[in-house]
Design an enzyme around this catalytic site. Structure first.
Site, PDB file in Angstrom:
ATOM      1  N   LYS A  61       0.838  -1.207   0.000  1.00  0.00           N
ATOM      2  CA  LYS A  61       0.000   0.000   0.000  1.00  0.00           C
ATOM      3  C   LYS A  61       0.875   1.259   0.000  1.00  0.00           C
ATOM      4  O   LYS A  61       0.612   2.211  -0.736  1.00  0.00           O
ATOM      5  CB  LYS A  61      -0.929  -0.008   1.228  1.00  0.00           C
ATOM      6  CG  LYS A  61      -2.061  -1.038   1.107  1.00  0.00           C
ATOM      7  CD  LYS A  61      -2.796  -1.275   2.423  1.00  0.00           C
ATOM      8  CE  LYS A  61      -3.864  -2.358   2.248  1.00  0.00           C
ATOM      9  NZ  LYS A  61      -4.552  -2.723   3.494  1.00  0.00           N
ATOM     10  N   GLN A 105      -4.770  -1.434   9.822  1.00  0.00           N
ATOM     11  CA  GLN A 105      -4.664  -2.734   9.161  1.00  0.00           C
ATOM     12  C   GLN A 105      -5.318  -3.816  10.018  1.00  0.00           C
ATOM     13  O   GLN A 105      -5.067  -3.910  11.225  1.00  0.00           O
ATOM     14  CB  GLN A 105      -3.182  -3.056   8.894  1.00  0.00           C
ATOM     15  CG  GLN A 105      -2.950  -4.323   8.101  1.00  0.00           C
ATOM     16  CD  GLN A 105      -3.479  -4.271   6.672  1.00  0.00           C
ATOM     17  OE1 GLN A 105      -3.536  -3.212   6.057  1.00  0.00           O
ATOM     18  NE2 GLN A 105      -3.882  -5.411   6.149  1.00  0.00           N
ATOM     19  N   ASP A 128     -10.979   3.201   4.539  1.00  0.00           N
ATOM     20  CA  ASP A 128     -11.362   1.783   4.455  1.00  0.00           C
ATOM     21  C   ASP A 128     -12.878   1.631   4.312  1.00  0.00           C
ATOM     22  O   ASP A 128     -13.365   0.539   4.011  1.00  0.00           O
ATOM     23  CB  ASP A 128     -10.926   1.068   5.742  1.00  0.00           C
ATOM     24  CG  ASP A 128      -9.848   0.037   5.501  1.00  0.00           C
ATOM     25  OD1 ASP A 128      -9.647  -0.346   4.341  1.00  0.00           O
ATOM     26  OD2 ASP A 128      -9.221  -0.373   6.491  1.00  0.00           O
TER      27      ASP A 128
END
Ligand code: GUN
Length: 292
Positions: A61, A105, A128
């Site tokens: 990422k 994460q 997200d």
């Protein structure tokens, strides 16, 4: 009379993620290069512990951020961090004007209350798309940040011009990260959507009728050729690590039946990362035309 020609060997069309992800990344890079605001878009990634797959995801990422000019920072917390410690880190990032997107994460270690952490993220920075505010917006069709993998799947279908409206779609899996938001996105695009899960009896009876099957379960080889109507579009979101490499939810022999199929690896994976970049630019106030 001549015998009928034997059926031609099937020629599945592979829906490769890289070209579709590159198209998104090029738009993101152009938008960042033309940025006129005080700060270029910035992403903060919070990593708790050192889970090897999570480390690999975070690396890819941040590498993608560098490629398109997005600033990224990584906050590392120990495996033993408490919910309070992760919340404090998130609260600091909420206040930081250089941070437009925050990604915690997953999975988090068991002592950390993941729902509490996700709810602590400023919804405006929720790249997200997992905050209850973001999911509520998605449910009611209002603009908002959409979870990366489901949005990436829609972008992939659009890139390869797979029609969605009026078609029957089956989503295998009902996670908040993939299955549920994807079902909503497909529904908003006028597909008739069925969501199946581990308690669904005889799932093949429903997948066999579907024009589009998306597998997001995490059980290697779950979807067998008999589950698929010849010519259907099959999207494999499953990724399971094994000594033999990455395995999808879709058995390799499905390639002999499906009309279109995403490979694992190299299918949906690149779309998740590219969509994260798009979400970060949008969270920073930039508009983008990346579809979905
Ligand atoms: N772990 C696996 N996929 C994801 C994702 O899309 N977002 C986050 N935050 N963690 C993940």
């Amino acid at each position: 009379m001549k015998d009928a020609a034997p059926p031609s060997p099937s020629s599945v069309r592979w829906l490769l993620g890289r070209p579709a992800a590159d198209a998104v990344q090029e738009r993101v890079a152009a938008r960042v290069a033309a940025w006129t605001g005080p700060r270029v878009p910035g992403l903060a990634v919070v990593l708790v512990g050192e889970d090897p797959p999570s480390l690999a995801y975070v690396r890819s990422k941040r590498k993608a951020c560098r490629q398109v000019g997005i600033e990224s920072v990584q906050i590392n917390l120990p495996e033993t961090a408490s919910t309070g410690a992760v919340r404090s880190a998130v609260a600091e990032l909420n206040r930081d004007p250089a941070v437009h997107g925050i990604l915690v994460q997953l999975p988090l270690p068991p002592q950390v209350d993941a729902a509490q952490i996700i709810a602590a993220i400023d919804p405006a920075k929720d790249v997200d798309g997992l905050h209850p505010d973001s999911l509520g917006r998605l449910m009611s069709g209002r603009p908002g940040l959409v979870p990366c993998t489901p949005r990436g799947v829609m972008t992939l279908l659009d890139h390869y011009r797979i029609p969605v409206a009026g078609r029957r779609a089956v989503v295998l899996g009902r996670s908040a990260l993939v299955g549920l938001p994807l079902a909503l996105l497909l529904l908003h695009r006028d597909a008739s959507v069925t969501v199946l899960h581990s308690k669904s009896p005889r799932p093949w009876e429903q997948t066999r009728d579907a024009d589009i099957v998306v597998a997001a379960v995490g059980r290697p080889g779950l979807v067998e050729p008999e589950w698929i109507r010849p010519g259907a579009t099959v999207v494999d979101v499953g990724i399971t690590r094994s000594p033999a490499g990455l395995l999808g939810d879709v058995a390799p022999a499905v390639a002999e039946v499906a009309g279109e199929l995403t490979p694992v690896p190299g299918g949906v994976g690149p779309m998740t990362v590219a969509t994260l970049l798009a979400n970060t630019v949008e969270a920073a106030g930039g508009t983008l035309d990346v579809g979905a």
